[in-house]
Design an enzyme around this catalytic site. Structure first.
Site, PDB file in Angstrom:
ATOM      1  N   SER A  94      16.859  47.200  35.914  1.00 40.98           N
ATOM      2  CA  SER A  94      17.629  47.459  34.846  1.00 40.98           C
ATOM      3  C   SER A  94      16.954  47.395  33.593  1.00 40.98           C
ATOM      4  O   SER A  94      16.101  46.497  33.316  1.00 40.98           O
ATOM      5  CB  SER A  94      19.027  46.630  34.764  1.00 40.98           C
ATOM      6  OG  SER A  94      19.807  47.301  33.648  1.00 40.98           O
ATOM      7  N   HIS A  98      15.613  49.452  22.496  1.00 36.95           N
ATOM      8  CA  HIS A  98      16.165  49.507  21.384  1.00 36.95           C
ATOM      9  C   HIS A  98      15.005  49.698  20.267  1.00 36.95           C
ATOM     10  O   HIS A  98      14.190  48.888  19.939  1.00 36.95           O
ATOM     11  CB  HIS A  98      16.819  47.941  20.995  1.00 36.95           C
ATOM     12  CG  HIS A  98      18.177  47.762  21.564  1.00 36.95           C
ATOM     13  ND1 HIS A  98      19.094  48.467  21.362  1.00 36.95           N
ATOM     14  CD2 HIS A  98      18.410  46.840  22.542  1.00 36.95           C
ATOM     15  CE1 HIS A  98      20.295  48.060  22.267  1.00 36.95           C
ATOM     16  NE2 HIS A  98      19.772  47.213  23.017  1.00 36.95           N
ATOM     17  N   HIS A 108      19.155  53.500  28.129  1.00 36.60           N
ATOM     18  CA  HIS A 108      19.317  52.589  29.197  1.00 36.60           C
ATOM     19  C   HIS A 108      19.061  53.031  30.643  1.00 36.60           C
ATOM     20  O   HIS A 108      19.401  54.617  30.505  1.00 36.60           O
ATOM     21  CB  HIS A 108      20.751  51.915  29.180  1.00 36.60           C
ATOM     22  CG  HIS A 108      21.444  51.430  30.418  1.00 36.60           C
ATOM     23  ND1 HIS A 108      22.200  52.293  31.089  1.00 36.60           N
ATOM     24  CD2 HIS A 108      21.408  50.304  31.193  1.00 36.60           C
ATOM     25  CE1 HIS A 108      22.507  51.718  32.381  1.00 36.60           C
ATOM     26  NE2 HIS A 108      21.970  50.308  32.241  1.00 36.60           N
ATOM     27  N   ASN A 110      19.015  52.120  35.056  1.00 37.08           N
ATOM     28  CA  ASN A 110      18.965  51.398  36.149  1.00 37.08           C
ATOM     29  C   ASN A 110      19.085  52.014  37.493  1.00 37.08           C
ATOM     30  O   ASN A 110      19.762  53.043  37.658  1.00 37.08           O
ATOM     31  CB  ASN A 110      19.898  50.130  35.914  1.00 37.08           C
ATOM     32  CG  ASN A 110      21.519  50.637  36.588  1.00 37.08           C
ATOM     33  OD1 ASN A 110      21.892  50.445  37.674  1.00 37.08           O
ATOM     34  ND2 ASN A 110      22.274  51.146  35.599  1.00 37.08           N
ATOM     35  N   ARG A 112      19.870  50.496  41.392  1.00 40.25           N
ATOM     36  CA  ARG A 112      20.381  49.745  42.314  1.00 40.25           C
ATOM     37  C   ARG A 112      20.610  49.726  43.653  1.00 40.25           C
ATOM     38  O   ARG A 112      21.073  50.987  44.005  1.00 40.25           O
ATOM     39  CB  ARG A 112      21.495  48.581  41.770  1.00 40.25           C
ATOM     40  CG  ARG A 112      22.908  49.641  41.519  1.00 40.25           C
ATOM     41  CD  ARG A 112      23.766  48.953  40.520  1.00 40.25           C
ATOM     42  NE  ARG A 112      24.889  49.939  40.304  1.00 40.25           N
ATOM     43  CZ  ARG A 112      25.009  50.924  39.737  1.00 40.25           C
ATOM     44  NH1 ARG A 112      24.181  50.989  38.902  1.00 40.25           N
ATOM     45  NH2 ARG A 112      26.129  51.684  39.625  1.00 40.25           N
ATOM     46  N   HIS A 176      38.988  51.754  23.473  1.00 39.79           N
ATOM     47  CA  HIS A 176      39.701  51.056  22.039  1.00 39.79           C
ATOM     48  C   HIS A 176      38.831  51.929  20.902  1.00 39.79           C
ATOM     49  O   HIS A 176      39.472  51.525  19.766  1.00 39.79           O
ATOM     50  CB  HIS A 176      39.127  49.438  21.919  1.00 39.79           C
ATOM     51  CG  HIS A 176      37.772  49.158  21.922  1.00 39.79           C
ATOM     52  ND1 HIS A 176      36.879  49.416  22.973  1.00 39.79           N
ATOM     53  CD2 HIS A 176      37.145  48.713  20.896  1.00 39.79           C
ATOM     54  CE1 HIS A 176      35.896  48.981  22.757  1.00 39.79           C
ATOM     55  NE2 HIS A 176      36.019  48.535  21.380  1.00 39.79           N
ATOM     56  N   GLY A 259      26.324  34.657  39.311  1.00 40.72           N
ATOM     57  CA  GLY A 259      25.525  33.591  39.061  1.00 40.72           C
ATOM     58  C   GLY A 259      24.230  33.790  38.791  1.00 40.72           C
ATOM     59  O   GLY A 259      23.148  33.011  38.963  1.00 40.72           O
TER      60      GLY A 259
END
Length: 304
Positions: A94, A98, A108, A110, A112, A176, A259
């Site tokens: 990933s 900036h 961006h 990525n 996976r 939002h 984790g």
């Protein structure tokens, strides 16, 4: 029987990480990517590569991780409750870039891979994509970005670009704020179409399209003159990037819930950002046009 090959994916991902870094250093020779190897107590680990204060890149991170565990975290089973409680192996690369110059967009990407279950009873899929977040919009850049996305998808089906472009617009949306995070690109998940070999080829095609498409835009824009107004607007708009990553991004949630290493997970956040209460750009300004025109889902390949 279609058997996935996680080790083949692992090898490609580590090479992919290095290829993206090489492309960025070629563009920005002063960029110095540190190497930080880490281990996860629950199993696995990764390599975080970070750059701060190059000539072009203000901050960049290109992270590789490969982790495993006895039970999928909640963020991964929200839409797949049947997989809850099963062992998993997850790996990916990933990255977030900036740039210094406000006329250069943040980007961006990525790729996976996830395998869930016991040997002989494994569910697997690929996910990923790439997207672009401009602060000042350029139609020719948006079209070039989406042409690269369409070309990456073309060998695998006529409908894939349109499908995953629409998924990207839906996913990178701040409800939002009622706006998209950027001008989109591709977003795919749960991809195992055509079996492992073909699905892996598709994931590689998407990943390998990213760096050339982004570097082309940076080369065009990184010497554009700018002043305090543009810089302040860039920092203000970076706030939207932070809001999305902390409130909605599934990768961030998965990393924290599984984790993972917090420093690596939050490397995607910009180095400087500002919020301003009820900021309203001047009508007719380039700043107003960003949200009025560029941050609205549209067909960037359509000739107008």
């Amino acid at each position: 029987m279609d058997i996935p090959e996680p080790e083949a994916v692992l090898t490609w991902l580590t090479n992919f990480q290095e290829s993206v870094i090489a492309a960025m250093v070629d563009l920005d020779p002063r960029a110095r990517f540190s190497t930080d190897r880490w281990e996860r107590p629950g199993g696995g680990g990764g390599v975080s590569r970070a750059c701060v204060n190059g000539d072009v890149l203000e901050k960049a991170g290109v992270n590789f991780s490969s982790v495993q565990g006895t039970s999928l975290p909640a963020s991964a089973t929200a839409t797949r409750p049947e997989l809850a409680g099963r062992p998993f192996r997850a790996m990916g690369v990933s990255m977030v870039m900036h740039p210094h110059n406000p006329y250069c967009p943040t980007s961006h990407a990525n790729i996976r891979f996830m395998a869930v279950g016991e040997p002989g009873k494994v569910s697997w899929w690929f996910g990923g994509g790439f997207d672009l977040t401009p602060y000042y919009g350029f139609t020719e850049d948006a079209r070039a970005w989406h042409r690269a996305a369409a070309a990456a998808c073309a060998p695998f089906g006529k409908s894939l670009y349109a499908k995953y472009k629409a998924e990207c617009d839906r996913y990178f949306y701040l409800p939002h704020r009622k706006e998209t995070r950027g001008i989109g690109g591709l977003f795919f998940d749960d991809y195992n179409r055509g079996g492992f070999v073909k699905a892996f080829r598709f994931a590689r095609s998407v990943g390998e399209a990213y760096a050339p498409a982004y570097a082309k835009i940076l080369r065009k824009r990184h010497n554009t003159p700018y002043g305090k107004r543009e810089r302040q607007f860039q920092l203000y708009r970076r706030g939207r990037y932070v809001e999305f990553n902390l409130l909605y991004d599934r990768g961030t949630l998965f990393g924290l819930q599984s984790g993972g290493r917090t420093e690596s997970i939050l490397m995607s956040l910009p180095p400087l950002v500002r919020w301003e209460y009820d900021f309203q750009p001047a009508p007719g300004s380039p700043e107003a046009r960003l949200t009025e025109f560029y941050l609205q889902p549209r067909d960037w390949l359509k000739k107008t």
